[in-house]
Scaffold this motif. Structure first.
Motif, PDB file in Angstrom:
ATOM      1  N   MET A  92       0.806  -1.019   0.031  1.00  0.00           N
ATOM      2  CA  MET A  92      -0.019  -0.088   0.055  1.00  0.00           C
ATOM      3  C   MET A  92       0.898   1.330  -0.095  1.00  0.00           C
ATOM      4  SD  MET A  92      -2.747   1.215   2.632  1.00  0.00           S
ATOM      5  CE  MET A  92      -1.630   1.769   3.869  1.00  0.00           C
ATOM      6  N   LEU A  93       0.695   2.098  -0.970  1.00  0.00           N
ATOM      7  CA  LEU A  93       1.305   3.516  -0.901  1.00  0.00           C
ATOM      8  C   LEU A  93       0.227   4.837  -0.582  1.00  0.00           C
ATOM      9  CD1 LEU A  93       4.079   5.009  -2.069  1.00  0.00           C
ATOM     10  CD2 LEU A  93       2.487   5.311  -3.979  1.00  0.00           C
ATOM     11  N   GLY A  94       0.607   5.377   0.384  1.00  0.00           N
ATOM     12  CA  GLY A  94      -0.249   6.431   0.789  1.00  0.00           C
ATOM     13  C   GLY A  94       0.342   7.170   1.946  1.00  0.00           C
ATOM     14  N   HIS A  95      -0.484   8.266   2.446  1.00  0.00           N
ATOM     15  CA  HIS A  95       0.048   8.939   3.556  1.00  0.00           C
ATOM     16  C   HIS A  95      -0.637   8.150   4.866  1.00  0.00           C
ATOM     17  CE1 HIS A  95       1.128  12.796   1.923  1.00  0.00           C
ATOM     18  NE2 HIS A  95       0.310  12.850   1.232  1.00  0.00           N
ATOM     19  N   ALA A  96       0.288   8.396   5.849  1.00  0.00           N
ATOM     20  CA  ALA A  96      -0.037   7.881   7.242  1.00  0.00           C
ATOM     21  C   ALA A  96      -0.522   8.889   7.878  1.00  0.00           C
ATOM     22  CB  ALA A  96       1.221   7.277   8.037  1.00  0.00           C
ATOM     23  N   TRP A 110      -1.056  -2.500  -4.351  1.00  0.00           N
ATOM     24  CA  TRP A 110      -0.671  -3.576  -5.441  1.00  0.00           C
ATOM     25  C   TRP A 110      -0.979  -4.878  -4.693  1.00  0.00           C
ATOM     26  CZ3 TRP A 110       1.887   1.166  -4.724  1.00  0.00           C
ATOM     27  CH2 TRP A 110       1.963   1.893  -5.782  1.00  0.00           C
ATOM     28  N   CYS A 111      -1.736  -5.757  -5.403  1.00  0.00           N
ATOM     29  CA  CYS A 111      -2.458  -7.067  -4.898  1.00  0.00           C
ATOM     30  C   CYS A 111      -1.707  -8.273  -5.681  1.00  0.00           C
ATOM     31  CB  CYS A 111      -3.755  -6.886  -4.705  1.00  0.00           C
ATOM     32  SG  CYS A 111      -4.677  -5.511  -4.367  1.00  0.00           S
ATOM     33  N   TYR A 112      -0.609  -9.047  -4.817  1.00  0.00           N
ATOM     34  CA  TYR A 112      -0.195  -9.996  -5.295  1.00  0.00           C
ATOM     35  C   TYR A 112      -0.762 -11.454  -4.924  1.00  0.00           C
ATOM     36  CZ  TYR A 112       3.501  -6.550  -6.445  1.00  0.00           C
ATOM     37  OH  TYR A 112       4.059  -5.417  -6.799  1.00  0.00           O
ATOM     38  N   GLY A 113      -0.579 -12.448  -5.826  1.00  0.00           N
ATOM     39  CA  GLY A 113      -0.893 -13.860  -5.486  1.00  0.00           C
ATOM     40  C   GLY A 113       0.227 -14.528  -4.628  1.00  0.00           C
TER      41      GLY A 113
END
Length: 248
Positions: A92-96, A110-113
């Protein structure tokens, strides 16, 4: 470009420049320097207690706000679209949250298997009215995808057209772009460019001193530029369910 997660489990900081370019009815550019977090949703960073006000990750800030964790919220959203990551990692990319406040115009997942292959990307958009909307993207090898716009973000854009998004997984460099294409209008473009830093305490302290109250500053900058555009005579588009007078 590899579609496998880079350094999963290791948090990173990206000092970056966010740029918005509006080309009509007159050209207007917004540039803002800040920093973003890249985190593994299954291994969210926990700071030493005295520093915890500098970064918090809370489920109530994402999706419905009712799930016990951000990961559970994301999995619930994906389940609604028939996608099961089978426990694969999510970046996850974003502000905290900073000193109890957060505003995330865009959060990217970005969702991975379990095999490390990228299954999908989720772009979660927040507007200044406290509303959220998530777009499910199946990106190509360059991280690009197109999706219809169906969420009210700016008071100067109606809910029409489509987004051309380019959201490749971050590596040493962060390069994201979103282009809004509307019928009969010049495109509106937003971009984020940054460079990776390991999420160490010294690195966080340096960035927090260089960019104090980053989430509040982003929120105030968006509102300040909105006021400037309004004073320039840019027409306000009513939010769905609102009249032009109440939108103003």
């Amino acid at each position: 470009m590899s579609r496998r997660p880079a350094r999963t489990g290791s948090s990173a900081l990206y000092p970056c420049v966010i740029t918005h370019v509006r080309r009509s009815p007159s050209r207007y550019t917004l540039r803002h320097r800040t920093y973003l977090w890249l985190v593994d949703l299954d291994r969210l960073p926990v700071l030493p207690r005295p520093l915890r006000p500098l970064a918090g990750f809370r489920a109530r800030d994402h999706f419905t706000g009712r799930a016990p964790t951000i990961r559970a919220a994301l999995d619930g959203f994906l389940d609604e679209h028939g996608i099961d990551l089978a426990g694969g990692p999510v970046l996850m990319l974003g502000h905290a949250r900073f000193c109890g406040y957060v505003f995330n115009p865009l959060t990217v997942y970005w969702c991975y298997g379990p095999d490390g292959a990228l299954r999908c990307v989720v772009a979660e958009v927040h507007n200044t009215y406290g509303e959220r909307h998530a777009y499910l993207l199946h990106t190509d090898a360059a991280g690009a995808a197109t999706v219809d716009k169906d969420f009210y973000v700016s008071p100067f854009h109606p809910v029409d057209g489509h987004y051309d998004m380019r959201l490749p997984p971050p590596g040493e460099h962060l390069r994201l772009s979103i282009r809004l294409q509307r019928p009969g209008a010049a495109p509106f473009t937003a971009a984020v460019h940054g460079t990776r830093r390991e999420a160490t305490v010294p690195a966080l302290l340096r960035l927090a001193l260089r960019h104090p109250f980053p989430t509040l500053r982003v929120s105030l900058a968006i509102r300040a530029h909105g006021i400037r555009l309004f004073l320039r005579g840019l027409p306000v588009q009513p939010r769905p369910g609102r009249t032009p007078e109440s939108a103003s």
